[in-house]
Design an enzyme around this catalytic site. Structure first.
Site, mmCIF file in Angstrom:
data_model
loop_
_atom_site.group_PDB
_atom_site.id
_atom_site.type_symbol
_atom_site.label_atom_id
_atom_site.label_comp_id
_atom_site.label_asym_id
_atom_site.label_seq_id
_atom_site.Cartn_x
_atom_site.Cartn_y
_atom_site.Cartn_z
ATOM 1 N N ASP A 26 -5.255 2.112 -0.583
ATOM 2 C CA ASP A 26 -4.983 0.726 -0.160
ATOM 3 C C ASP A 26 -3.505 0.400 0.031
ATOM 4 O O ASP A 26 -2.628 1.052 -0.515
ATOM 5 C CB ASP A 26 -5.619 -0.272 -1.142
ATOM 6 N N GLU A 68 -6.494 0.486 -5.352
ATOM 7 C CA GLU A 68 -5.776 0.732 -6.611
ATOM 8 C C GLU A 68 -4.991 -0.494 -7.038
ATOM 9 O O GLU A 68 -4.850 -0.758 -8.222
ATOM 10 C CB GLU A 68 -4.840 1.936 -6.471
HETATM 11 ZN ZN LIG Z 1 1.566 -0.075 -6.110
HETATM 12 ZN ZN LIG Z 2 0.580 2.951 -6.132
#
Ligand SMILES: [Zn+2]
Ligand SMILES: [Zn+2]
Length: 417
Positions: free
Chosen positions: A105, A163
């Site tokens: 992401d 994440e």
């Molecule tokens: Zn980050």
């Molecule tokens: Zn990262």
């Protein structure tokens, strides 16, 4: 600021095998292509299609759509290890599985880099280097698929969504990505601009902190700024709370341990001569020791309750435990350290003092199976590539991509040997 880490360090690319050096142009191309179309957590559609398309092209078995956009690829090695040569019956049962994890992401940041591959999506940017992580994982998958005869086991390459803050690792684990076949160990890396290119940050035990978040509303009684005795001043009460929260780390936690309590927001009031009815604060808590789970919330509640009670205010505390700490297994950390030592100049290129209070949801994988998360130094001040992660001018030295692939591949070869 005092640091023991060198500012820059030279890279000996001859330590990267020729076939991975030859991949470098493609690694850069993939990374730049992904960089141009960043996608936010759980919306990594184009990214996921890009990864799946490559795996498909290379004939690598994989499953898509896990936890929305996640992908798991399987690469079976064909090499026979000593045990299976001596006892062919054990071949199936004793087949080990090593997982490699990458996150996909981007962030809601407007890119300020003036580069040909800059983000084409306004307000979105790969400002953490996850575009590089995908390229490294793809390069590793490609190389391993071409060299199945060089390793005696199964490699799972996990591309996880989300994440940054939301957490895609937990739903991936819940979806069973560590099972069938069962994963014996997991490794993952973060390109790291806190370290110069040519270094690898690796250590046993805690690498990154637990991430917890809180919000608290203090309810007092508003009134005239000149007539305080008729009010309960939420500004005075919340100021005492901000100070008191600092005593948790300073006075309650063993000084040998590390922890942080940060109040990042404090909002109250509407005019200079009005006593504010209520105040609102938010903040974050970080620590390494898993034994502290639940402690900060309890202690914070005690302090806030006591202060509010002594002033006749009331409060509402909200608390979320987001990510556990990233804890590396000693054996797998040693494996990573030993292979990384062959890729960077030692001893100076190996940096065990690389702990950070930043968090990572790699921790959910590491709670489930032993493994090691490590940093590949990617800053290069000489090329103006040293802005911190999440900065609108973040970018990294792409030589680190080939180093990442070389380290992953060596980990695979050594893990199954
Ligand atoms: Zn980050
Ligand atoms: Zn990262």
């Amino acid at each position: 600021m005092v640091s023991t880490v060198p500012n820059s360090y030279s890279v000996d690319v001859s330590r990267i095998r020729p076939e991975i050096q030859e991949l470098q142009t493609q690694l850069v191309e993939w990374r730049r292509s992904l960089h141009q179309r960043p996608e936010l957590a759980f919306r990594e559609q184009l990214t996921s299609e890009f990864v799946s398309q490559k795996l498909h092209e290379w004939g690598i078995k994989h499953q898509t759509g896990i936890a929305k956009t996640g992908i798991v690829a399987i690469i079976e090695g064909t090499k026979e290890n000593l045990e299976t040569i001596q006892n062919p019956q054990s071949k199936i049962q004793n087949r080990q599985v090593l997982a490699i994890r990458a996150d996909m992401d981007a962030l809601p940041i407007q890119e300020e880099n003036d580069v040909p591959y800059r983000s084409q999506h306004d307000g979105l940017m790969h400002a953490c280097g996850h575009d590089g992580h995908i390229a490294i994982a793809l390069g590793t998958a490609y190389y391993l698929a071409q060299h199945r005869h060089d390793f005696a086991g199964t490699v799972k390459v996990i591309f996880q969504p989300a994440e940054e803050g939301v957490g895609g690792a937990k739903p991936m684990v819940a979806a069973g990505v560590l099972q069938n076949p069962d994963v014996d160990a997991i490794i993952g890396l973060h390109l790291w601009n806190n370290l110069p290119l040519g270094t690898v940050g690796v250590r046993s035990g805690a690498l990154m902190a637990a991430v917890e978040r809180f919000g608290c509303t203090i309810m007092g009684k508003g009134g005239h700024g000149a007539i305080p005795h008729q009010t309960v001043d939420s500004v005075v009460v919340s100021s005492q709370i901000v100070n008191a929260l600092q005593t948790i780390v300073a006075r309650n936690i063993d000084p040998i341990e590390s922890a942080v309590v940060t109040v990042g927001e404090l909002h109250a009031g509407t005019a200079h001569n009005v006593i504010a009815d209520s105040a609102r604060m938010t903040g974050t808590v970080r620590y390494f020791n898993p034994a502290f789970a639940g402690y900060f919330e309890k202690r914070m509640d005690q302090l806030i309750a006591g202060i509010c009670q002594s002033h006749g205010a009331s409060y509402q505390l909200e608390y979320w435990s987001l990510y556990p700490p990233v804890i590396n297994d000693a054996r797998i950390a040693e494996l990573v350290r030993s292979v990384a030592s062959d890729v960077v100049e030692t001893p100076i290129g190996i940096v065990p003092e690389c702990q950070t209070m930043a968090g990572e949801d790699m921790s959910f994988f590491l709670q489930a199976v032993p493994g090691c998360y490590f940093f590949v130094g990617s800053a290069n001040p000489a090329k103006d590539l040293a802005y911190p992660h999440h900065h609108p001018r973040f970018d990294f030295d792409e030589i680190a991509l080939g180093m990442g692939v070389e380290i992953f591949v060596r980990c695979v070869e050594k893990f199954f040997s």
